[in-house]
Design a protein around this motif. Structure first.
Motif, mmCIF file in Angstrom:
data_model
loop_
_atom_site.group_PDB
_atom_site.id
_atom_site.type_symbol
_atom_site.label_atom_id
_atom_site.label_comp_id
_atom_site.label_asym_id
_atom_site.label_seq_id
_atom_site.Cartn_x
_atom_site.Cartn_y
_atom_site.Cartn_z
ATOM 1 N N TYR A 137 28.898 50.233 67.173
ATOM 2 C CA TYR A 137 27.497 50.485 67.550
ATOM 3 C C TYR A 137 26.968 51.442 66.489
ATOM 4 N N ALA A 144 33.557 51.052 68.339
ATOM 5 C CA ALA A 144 33.893 50.872 69.756
ATOM 6 C C ALA A 144 35.198 50.105 69.939
ATOM 7 N N ALA A 165 39.642 52.275 81.629
ATOM 8 C CA ALA A 165 38.666 53.141 82.281
ATOM 9 C C ALA A 165 37.258 52.794 81.810
ATOM 10 N N ASN A 166 36.315 53.376 82.510
ATOM 11 C CA ASN A 166 34.928 53.361 82.119
ATOM 12 C C ASN A 166 34.750 53.761 80.655
ATOM 13 N N GLY A 167 34.054 52.950 79.867
ATOM 14 C CA GLY A 167 33.778 53.319 78.489
ATOM 15 C C GLY A 167 34.908 53.018 77.523
ATOM 16 N N ALA A 168 35.979 52.371 77.981
ATOM 17 C CA ALA A 168 37.129 52.095 77.108
ATOM 18 C C ALA A 168 36.830 50.986 76.096
ATOM 19 N N GLY A 169 35.828 50.149 76.386
ATOM 20 C CA GLY A 169 35.475 49.084 75.453
ATOM 21 C C GLY A 169 35.611 47.684 76.020
ATOM 22 N N LYS A 170 35.804 47.574 77.328
ATOM 23 C CA LYS A 170 36.040 46.263 77.943
ATOM 24 C C LYS A 170 34.834 45.335 77.781
ATOM 25 N N THR A 171 33.668 45.872 78.131
ATOM 26 C CA THR A 171 32.469 45.032 78.054
ATOM 27 C C THR A 171 32.155 44.681 76.607
ATOM 28 N N THR A 172 32.341 45.639 75.710
ATOM 29 C CA THR A 172 32.094 45.379 74.290
ATOM 30 C C THR A 172 32.974 44.227 73.803
ATOM 31 N N GLU A 207 28.728 40.692 84.234
ATOM 32 C CA GLU A 207 28.818 41.759 85.220
ATOM 33 C C GLU A 207 27.491 41.770 86.000
ATOM 34 N N GLU A 226 34.342 42.272 85.341
ATOM 35 C CA GLU A 226 34.339 43.127 86.529
ATOM 36 C C GLU A 226 33.839 42.417 87.787
ATOM 37 N N GLN A 282 38.002 47.266 85.918
ATOM 38 C CA GLN A 282 38.364 48.672 86.109
ATOM 39 C C GLN A 282 39.371 48.801 87.234
HETATM 40 P P1 ATP Z 1 32.285 50.018 81.603
HETATM 41 O O1 ATP Z 1 33.389 49.727 82.547
HETATM 42 O O2 ATP Z 1 31.500 51.232 81.924
HETATM 43 O O3 ATP Z 1 31.433 48.828 81.298
HETATM 44 P P2 ATP Z 1 33.664 49.522 79.172
HETATM 45 O O4 ATP Z 1 35.130 49.686 79.133
HETATM 46 O O5 ATP Z 1 33.129 48.164 79.336
HETATM 47 O O6 ATP Z 1 33.038 50.443 80.250
HETATM 48 P P3 ATP Z 1 31.984 49.636 76.871
HETATM 49 O O7 ATP Z 1 30.732 49.480 77.649
HETATM 50 O O8 ATP Z 1 32.467 48.475 76.120
HETATM 51 O O9 ATP Z 1 33.134 50.161 77.828
HETATM 52 O O10 ATP Z 1 31.808 50.868 75.895
HETATM 53 C C1 ATP Z 1 32.738 51.182 74.858
HETATM 54 C C2 ATP Z 1 32.213 52.345 74.030
HETATM 55 O O11 ATP Z 1 31.053 51.942 73.309
HETATM 56 C C3 ATP Z 1 31.814 53.555 74.857
HETATM 57 O O12 ATP Z 1 32.190 54.714 74.152
HETATM 58 C C4 ATP Z 1 30.315 53.448 74.944
HETATM 59 O O13 ATP Z 1 29.734 54.732 75.050
HETATM 60 C C5 ATP Z 1 29.958 52.790 73.635
HETATM 61 N N1 ATP Z 1 28.750 51.974 73.796
HETATM 62 C C6 ATP Z 1 28.582 50.952 74.673
HETATM 63 N N2 ATP Z 1 27.363 50.391 74.541
HETATM 64 C C7 ATP Z 1 26.742 51.101 73.563
HETATM 65 C C8 ATP Z 1 25.447 51.024 72.950
HETATM 66 N N3 ATP Z 1 24.569 50.092 73.321
HETATM 67 N N4 ATP Z 1 25.168 51.917 71.973
HETATM 68 C C9 ATP Z 1 26.074 52.839 71.601
HETATM 69 N N5 ATP Z 1 27.295 52.964 72.121
HETATM 70 C C10 ATP Z 1 27.630 52.116 73.090
#
Ligand code: ATP
Length: 238
Positions: A16, A21, A40-47, A88, A164, A196
């Motif tokens: 990003y 990420a 966990a939350n923010g680990a990068g799963k959705t990315t 999601e 999720e 999660q």
């Molecule tokens: P969640 O369960 O909350 O969806 P996740 O495991 O899917 O969490 P991601 O959403 O993939 O995590 O986020 C991975 C990292 O990328 C995190 O550090 C998040 O802060 C960062 N991130 C996600 N989306 C953006 C964005 N649009 N701009 C900047 N950073 C982002």
């Protein structure tokens, strides 16, 4: 080729802006497997899921589907190649009937297949058949999740990506959703599940991966990961 993974991810990175990420993700999803990615939350799963479905830019590495490099393919090309993501939050069309929601999922397929495929979905999800003429918005959260999965399956994807599915559901419904996901796998559907809810996901997964701050830190058979002390202390509150 039966020995190569259906979905093969190698060294995948994503940013990003200047923030990285994903740091070199390697994942294999074999035909007929249910593979779970937990973290966990923010680990990068959705990315990672978004990178696989082609809506998140990739800065390095490769994604192959049945041997074909799709790293640079558009999201639309990937859907047509057989990758279908259930987003999601489900996102069914509330005012439209369940049946019409299902028809939308068949847009990549020849019209003549729709009725037959819909009958398959009603066999997999009987509750949707009962309510097929009602607006999708009248379904419970768990039923909407089932509709979202059924709609994705209308396109006969070779791999189903689930983001999720247990999100926001009550515990009883969560158990039902995971039973449903496991039964889809038992019907031969290949599934990549991001969750999660590590316990429930690993309990049904053939293979599990743990992601932490954008990197895979552990992988193995789902039940084996469930027994892993590191996983238990980090994700299962044990
Ligand atoms: P969640 O369960 O909350 O969806 P996740 O495991 O899917 O969490 P991601 O959403 O993939 O995590 O986020 C991975 C990292 O990328 C995190 O550090 C998040 O802060 C960062 N991130 C996600 N989306 C953006 C964005 N649009 N701009 C900047 N950073 C982002």
């Amino acid at each position: 080729n039966q020995s190569e993974p259906l979905l093969e991810i190698r060294g995948l990175t994503s940013h990003y802006g200047r923030i990285q990420a994903l740091h070199g993700i390697d994942i294999d999803v074999r035909r007929g497997q249910l593979v779970a990615l937990v973290g966990a939350n923010g680990a990068g799963k959705t990315t990672l899921l978004r990178a696989i479905s082609g809506v998140q830019p990739v800065s390095g590495g490769t994604i192959r589907l049945a041997g074909a490099d799709i790293t640079r393919a558009s999201a639309d090309q990937r859907v047509r190649a057989g990758i279908c993501q259930v987003p999601e939050g489900r996102q069914v069309f509330g005012p439209m009937s369940i049946e019409d929601n299902l028809k939308l999922g068949a847009f990549t397929r020849p019209k003549g297949e729709t009725a037959e495929q819909m009958e398959r979905m009603y066999a997999l999800f009987p509750v949707l058949k009962e309510k097929r003429l009602l607006p999708a918005g009248t379904l419970s959260g768990g039923q909407q999740q089932m509709l979202a999965m059924a709609r994705a399956l209308m396109g006969k994807p070779s791999v189903l990506l689930l983001d999720e599915p247990s999100m926001g559901l009550a515990p009883l419904l969560i158990a039902e959703i995971f039973r449903t996901v496991a039964s889809l796998r038992d019907q031969g559907i290949t599934i990549f599940l991001v969750e999660q809810n590590a316990h429930a996901a690993l309990a049904i997964a053939d293979v599990g991966y743990v992601i932490e701050t954008g990197a895979i830190t552990l992988s193995g058979p789902g039940p084996e990961l469930l027994d892993n002390e590191q996983v238990q202390s980090a994700y299962l509150g044990m």
